[in-house]
Design a protein around this motif. Structure first.
Motif, mmCIF file in Angstrom:
data_model
loop_
_atom_site.group_PDB
_atom_site.id
_atom_site.type_symbol
_atom_site.label_atom_id
_atom_site.label_comp_id
_atom_site.label_asym_id
_atom_site.label_seq_id
_atom_site.Cartn_x
_atom_site.Cartn_y
_atom_site.Cartn_z
ATOM 1 N N ALA A 26 -19.094 7.751 -77.498
ATOM 2 C CA ALA A 26 -18.249 7.191 -78.086
ATOM 3 C C ALA A 26 -17.882 5.936 -77.102
ATOM 4 C CB ALA A 26 -16.862 8.062 -77.996
ATOM 5 N N LYS A 27 -17.606 4.657 -77.956
ATOM 6 C CA LYS A 27 -17.439 3.264 -76.806
ATOM 7 C C LYS A 27 -16.039 3.476 -76.399
ATOM 8 C CE LYS A 27 -20.906 0.679 -79.616
ATOM 9 N NZ LYS A 27 -20.810 -0.523 -80.575
ATOM 10 N N LYS A 28 -15.827 3.082 -75.203
ATOM 11 C CA LYS A 28 -14.641 3.136 -74.424
ATOM 12 C C LYS A 28 -13.982 1.718 -75.042
ATOM 13 C CE LYS A 28 -15.591 6.048 -70.660
ATOM 14 N NZ LYS A 28 -15.587 6.136 -69.194
ATOM 15 N N GLU A 29 -12.611 1.816 -75.816
ATOM 16 C CA GLU A 29 -12.205 0.425 -76.019
ATOM 17 C C GLU A 29 -11.329 0.088 -74.865
ATOM 18 O OE1 GLU A 29 -12.950 -1.338 -78.518
ATOM 19 O OE2 GLU A 29 -14.513 0.079 -79.453
ATOM 20 N N ALA A 30 -10.742 1.032 -74.211
ATOM 21 C CA ALA A 30 -9.684 0.683 -73.013
ATOM 22 C C ALA A 30 -10.444 0.069 -72.036
ATOM 23 C CB ALA A 30 -9.116 2.137 -72.856
ATOM 24 N N ILE A 31 -9.666 -0.552 -71.222
ATOM 25 C CA ILE A 31 -10.031 -1.259 -70.060
ATOM 26 C C ILE A 31 -10.140 -0.222 -68.891
ATOM 27 C CG2 ILE A 31 -9.775 -3.102 -68.500
ATOM 28 C CD1 ILE A 31 -8.453 -4.853 -70.893
ATOM 29 N N THR A 32 -11.120 -0.222 -68.153
ATOM 30 C CA THR A 32 -11.368 0.685 -66.936
ATOM 31 C C THR A 32 -10.202 0.047 -66.050
ATOM 32 O OG1 THR A 32 -13.323 1.393 -67.474
ATOM 33 C CG2 THR A 32 -12.849 1.864 -65.402
ATOM 34 N N ASN A 33 -9.527 0.801 -65.153
ATOM 35 C CA ASN A 33 -8.807 0.495 -64.322
ATOM 36 C C ASN A 33 -9.409 0.746 -62.726
ATOM 37 O OD1 ASN A 33 -6.546 -0.768 -62.740
ATOM 38 N ND2 ASN A 33 -5.187 1.093 -63.073
ATOM 39 N N VAL A 34 -9.013 0.065 -61.768
ATOM 40 C CA VAL A 34 -9.497 0.148 -60.299
ATOM 41 C C VAL A 34 -8.334 0.720 -59.571
ATOM 42 C CG1 VAL A 34 -10.337 -1.101 -58.413
ATOM 43 C CG2 VAL A 34 -10.962 -1.855 -60.531
ATOM 44 N N GLU A 35 -8.889 1.742 -58.915
ATOM 45 C CA GLU A 35 -7.519 2.405 -58.073
ATOM 46 C C GLU A 35 -7.284 1.558 -56.812
ATOM 47 O OE1 GLU A 35 -8.956 6.091 -56.996
ATOM 48 O OE2 GLU A 35 -9.087 6.915 -58.856
ATOM 49 N N GLY A 36 -6.061 1.341 -56.423
ATOM 50 C CA GLY A 36 -5.739 0.341 -55.458
ATOM 51 C C GLY A 36 -5.783 -1.127 -55.907
ATOM 52 N N SER A 37 -6.279 -1.988 -54.940
ATOM 53 C CA SER A 37 -6.171 -3.380 -55.268
ATOM 54 C C SER A 37 -7.604 -3.809 -55.616
ATOM 55 C CB SER A 37 -5.763 -4.093 -53.853
ATOM 56 O OG SER A 37 -5.988 -5.493 -53.960
ATOM 57 N N THR A 38 -7.786 -4.612 -56.932
ATOM 58 C CA THR A 38 -8.925 -5.173 -57.294
ATOM 59 C C THR A 38 -9.324 -6.026 -55.922
ATOM 60 O OG1 THR A 38 -8.052 -5.250 -59.398
ATOM 61 C CG2 THR A 38 -9.973 -6.318 -59.212
ATOM 62 N N ARG A 39 -8.813 -6.998 -55.481
ATOM 63 C CA ARG A 39 -9.300 -7.905 -54.550
ATOM 64 C C ARG A 39 -9.811 -7.238 -53.271
ATOM 65 N NH1 ARG A 39 -7.992 -13.121 -56.303
ATOM 66 N NH2 ARG A 39 -6.435 -13.308 -57.628
ATOM 67 N N VAL A 40 -9.097 -5.993 -52.946
ATOM 68 C CA VAL A 40 -9.639 -5.354 -51.659
ATOM 69 C C VAL A 40 -10.927 -4.676 -52.250
ATOM 70 C CG1 VAL A 40 -9.185 -3.286 -50.142
ATOM 71 C CG2 VAL A 40 -7.333 -5.094 -50.945
ATOM 72 N N GLU A 41 -11.214 -4.216 -53.347
ATOM 73 C CA GLU A 41 -12.449 -3.680 -53.848
ATOM 74 C C GLU A 41 -13.513 -4.607 -53.887
ATOM 75 O OE1 GLU A 41 -15.227 -0.898 -55.022
ATOM 76 O OE2 GLU A 41 -12.947 -0.461 -54.248
ATOM 77 N N ALA A 42 -13.099 -5.804 -54.247
ATOM 78 C CA ALA A 42 -14.067 -6.919 -54.344
ATOM 79 C C ALA A 42 -14.608 -7.198 -53.056
ATOM 80 C CB ALA A 42 -13.362 -8.003 -55.215
ATOM 81 N N LYS A 43 -13.576 -7.237 -52.259
ATOM 82 C CA LYS A 43 -13.925 -7.766 -50.908
ATOM 83 C C LYS A 43 -14.941 -6.397 -50.336
ATOM 84 C CE LYS A 43 -11.888 -9.206 -46.491
ATOM 85 N NZ LYS A 43 -10.491 -9.595 -46.085
ATOM 86 N N LYS A 44 -14.607 -5.193 -50.433
ATOM 87 C CA LYS A 44 -15.561 -4.293 -49.916
ATOM 88 C C LYS A 44 -17.001 -4.401 -50.700
ATOM 89 C CE LYS A 44 -12.153 -0.540 -49.287
ATOM 90 N NZ LYS A 44 -11.447 0.524 -49.944
ATOM 91 N N GLN A 45 -17.140 -4.659 -51.838
ATOM 92 C CA GLN A 45 -18.249 -4.894 -52.505
ATOM 93 C C GLN A 45 -19.175 -5.869 -51.838
ATOM 94 O OE1 GLN A 45 -17.955 -5.520 -56.829
ATOM 95 N NE2 GLN A 45 -17.057 -3.546 -57.324
ATOM 96 N N ARG A 46 -18.500 -7.049 -51.610
ATOM 97 C CA ARG A 46 -19.136 -8.201 -50.978
ATOM 98 C C ARG A 46 -19.614 -7.619 -49.499
ATOM 99 N NH1 ARG A 46 -14.941 -11.117 -53.376
ATOM 100 N NH2 ARG A 46 -13.665 -11.074 -51.375
ATOM 101 N N ARG A 47 -18.684 -6.983 -49.022
ATOM 102 C CA ARG A 47 -19.307 -6.550 -47.617
ATOM 103 C C ARG A 47 -20.582 -5.684 -47.550
ATOM 104 N NH1 ARG A 47 -13.504 -4.841 -44.511
ATOM 105 N NH2 ARG A 47 -12.767 -6.953 -44.003
ATOM 106 N N ARG A 48 -20.472 -4.798 -48.744
ATOM 107 C CA ARG A 48 -21.752 -3.929 -48.755
ATOM 108 C C ARG A 48 -23.042 -4.893 -49.174
ATOM 109 N NH1 ARG A 48 -18.226 -0.391 -51.562
ATOM 110 N NH2 ARG A 48 -18.482 -1.186 -53.668
ATOM 111 N N GLU A 49 -22.760 -5.932 -50.073
ATOM 112 C CA GLU A 49 -23.839 -6.687 -50.219
ATOM 113 C C GLU A 49 -24.217 -7.462 -49.172
ATOM 114 O OE1 GLU A 49 -22.394 -8.920 -53.509
ATOM 115 O OE2 GLU A 49 -22.490 -7.590 -55.020
ATOM 116 N N GLY A 50 -23.210 -7.970 -48.376
ATOM 117 C CA GLY A 50 -23.704 -8.692 -46.869
ATOM 118 C C GLY A 50 -24.482 -7.733 -46.094
#
Length: 634
Positions: free
Chosen positions: A75-99
């Motif tokens: 079944a295709k998910k039509e709803a948008i998946t939410n991020v727990e907490g802050s999206t910008r904090v999560e993006a910063k964590k991903q950049r740190r992992r990539e770094g």
């Protein structure tokens, strides 16, 4: 019987018709109706045959039953998946992992011999020219301009300034807050740069609305100047740069520049163990190479006192207010760049000389002998400092869209709203022996070095996409990418090279701090507003004098019209064709037959338009008033 099955022979098997036996002797047919030769097949092989209309079900060979299970699609998910907490904090964590993943691929720390070899391989010179309120700073490597800075007294940069700001608005859906710092336009503070200690309850999730409220006073520092319609960018994680290190109040970790050799890194680690307070962190700069313990102690004490003064002002001040201002751009560049790597620092201008000479004598007395005062008069003739080092000439070339490579290739640099695109072309470079792969690889290697120089000189930031010429061998692609990364090692601005895309494009990012070289020397056109074209309300017809023979837009036939068509009314295509044919017939001599070709016809056949043929007075007076469809006289 023709068209029917053959009669069974007496010694044939009753349950196997002769037609089937004859078919199986020749060919067998698989499930996909493809004939298979069975002349040499063993007798035990099961043979299939097609079921024809009229054949009984019992005549067919029974095949094992196959059960096919078809899985239901997810079944295709039509709803948008939410991020727990802050999206910008999560993006910063991903950049740190990539770094961290990228740091594992970094080359090892340089040895002392390699460090000295790299320093001696490049001759670096810094030139400072002051003219009135404008001060220009150029950094040259082996005579080539690689970095350029502009300092205007009335337009000082805000980067590094510490303010006591007041929160104007908090947008939870954008995870951003707008802060008034007293500069007219509100600055923006994103969730990834928020000091989460501002939360009243540490058990609350890390969301910006839990840390900041409208009307609240907050201590912030500018990390990016206002660009275009965007305001300044802020952070609540304060850092105070000094000559030899960067002081981070409240920091938990320390770092050392990777440009220093391994022996020097170990020495500085041991020296700073007892110098740095427990509630702060430091980042050791490249300029700290060879400094004594006393010099580092003075630098740490000076930065600690500066932070104590900022804290005292923030408690007693009224927001918005400036608590600490960075020095002039000229001093910042000298503080951050002028190290042992430079052979000399040449200065033109009395005020600039007095300021820089006093700063270097106080902060880095060991480099005072490398200062050189330029004795020119500062005019536009050959005695000018920038003219002597050919800096003005290189700036003019850097402002162009196309950059020529020494071998004959070229780069085309286009800046868009979302990214900067660099296209690599061979141009006039045809190689010197070898095959096409070698020619293309040599051109790409040369382009990689020039691309890094242009990025530094033009101060290009954001997303950068480089389209190298396609290479067949994977080894050559890796060689070009390694050359690009190696040249980027000289760039002080934070950058990251991503993987090569499936189309062979090299993606990278470079931190955008301030306006680039093009913005410093240009302004938008008042007619096109920087777009480069002027929009017309009607379709544009090519000008005959422009020399463009391409057809116009729409259904107008050829893009050119002769003088007869231009003098006539703007009718349909038929009227222009009649005017053209009339011009051809009128250019014939009177005694020439109508079927013989004339000079006008030959000119038309050669691709030249009729408006290049001069019309005589006789032709203009004898032209008939009415023309037939073929263009002959009535």
């Amino acid at each position: 019987m023709p068209g029917g099955d053959a009669a069974p022979s007496p010694d044939s098997t009753p349950d196997r018709p002769a037609k089937s036996a004859q078919t199986s002797r020749d060919t067998a047919v698989d499930g996909a109706d493809r004939p298979i030769d069975t002349d040499d097949a063993p007798s035990s092989r099961r043979r299939r045959r097609r079921r024809r209309d009229g054949d009984e079900a019992g005549d067919a060979v029974d095949e094992p039953t196959t059960v096919v299970k078809v899985r239901e699609p997810r079944a295709k998910k039509e709803a948008i998946t939410n991020v727990e907490g802050s999206t910008r904090v999560e993006a910063k964590k991903q950049r740190r992992r990539e770094g961290r993943d990228a740091s594992r691929k970094r080359p090892p720390i340089l040895s002392e011999s390699e460090f000295l070899a790299r320093r001696e391989a490049v001759d670096r010179v810094m030139a400072i020219r002051q003219r009135g309120e404008t001060t220009q700073i150029g950094v040259l490597e082996d005579g080539m301009l690689v970095e350029h800075y502009v300092a205007i007294e009335s337009q000082n940069s805000l980067i590094g300034n510490v303010y006591l700001g007041r929160v104007q608005n908090v947008l939870p859906s954008m995870e951003a807050a707008f802060i008034d710092i007293g500069k007219g336009r509100n600055a923006v503070l994103y969730a990834g740069e928020v000091d989460w200690a501002l939360r009243g309850d540490t058990n609350q999730p890390r969301r910006i609305e839990n840390a900041l409220k409208p009307g609240q006073a907050v201590l912030v520092q500018v990390t990016k100047d206002p660009v275009g319609h965007k305001g300044a960018r802020l952070t609540s994680q304060i850092s105070l740069p000094g000559r030899y290190l960067v002081y981070v109040p409240g920091g938990e970790t320390s770092g050392i520049s990777r440009k220093l050799p391994d022996t020097e890194r170990n020495r500085l680690k041991n020296v700073l163990k007892d110098l740095v307070p427990d509630d702060a962190g430091v980042i050791i700069r490249t300029a700290a190479e060879g400094t004594s313990e006393e010099e580092l102690t003075r630098d740490v004490a000076r930065l600690t006192a500066r932070w104590d003064d900022i804290e005292k002002k923030s408690k007693n001040g009224q927001a918005p207010a400036l608590l600490y201002g960075e020095p002039d751009t000229t001093l910042k560049v000298v503080r951050d760049l002028f190290t042992e790597d430079f052979g000399k620092l040449v200065i033109s201008g009395d005020d600039a000389w007095d300021m820089v000479e006093a700063y270097v004598r106080h902060v880095a007395p060991d480099l005072e002998d490398r200062l050189e005062r330029y004795t020119g008069d500062g005019s536009d003739n050959g005695s000018d400092l920038f003219a002597n080092y050919r800096i003005d000439e290189q700036i003019a070339k850097a402002l162009e869209r196309k950059v020529w490579l020494p071998s004959g290739g070229s780069l085309v640099i286009d800046r868009t709203e979302a990214m900067t695109v660099v296209d690599v072309n061979t141009g006039k470079f045809t190689g010197a022996g070898g095959n096409l792969e070698q020619t293309v690889t040599k051109n790409n290697l040369e382009a990689a070095e020039e691309i890094v120089r242009q990025l530094r000189l033009r101060d290009i930031g954001g997303i950068i996409v480089v389209d190298f010429i396609d290479m067949v061998l994977e080894e050559n692609r890796d060689l070009v990418l390694r050359r690009l990364v190696e040249c980027l090692g000289r760039d002080r601005t934070r950058h990251q090279v991503a993987e090569v895309t499936s189309l062979g494009l090299v993606q990278m990012t470079r931190k955008r701090i301030s306006t680039g070289l093009l913005e410093a020397f240009s302004e938008n056109c008042e007619h096109c507003n920087g777009r480069g074209v002027k929009i017309k309300p009607e379709p544009v017809v090519d000008d005959p004098g422009s020399g463009n023979g391409s057809g116009g837009s729409g259904t107008g036939g050829s893009g050119r019209r002769d003088s007869s068509a231009k003098d006539g009314s703007r009718g349909g295509t038929g009227s222009r064709a009649a005017a053209k044919s009339g011009a051809r017939s009128s250019s014939k001599p009177k005694n020439q037959p109508s079927g013989a070709p004339n000079d006008g016809d030959s000119a038309q056949s050669n691709g030249r338009s009729e408006d290049t043929q001069p019309a005589t007075a006789e032709q203009s007076t004898t032209e008939p008033a009415a023309l037939t469809e073929a263009g002959a006289r009535p």
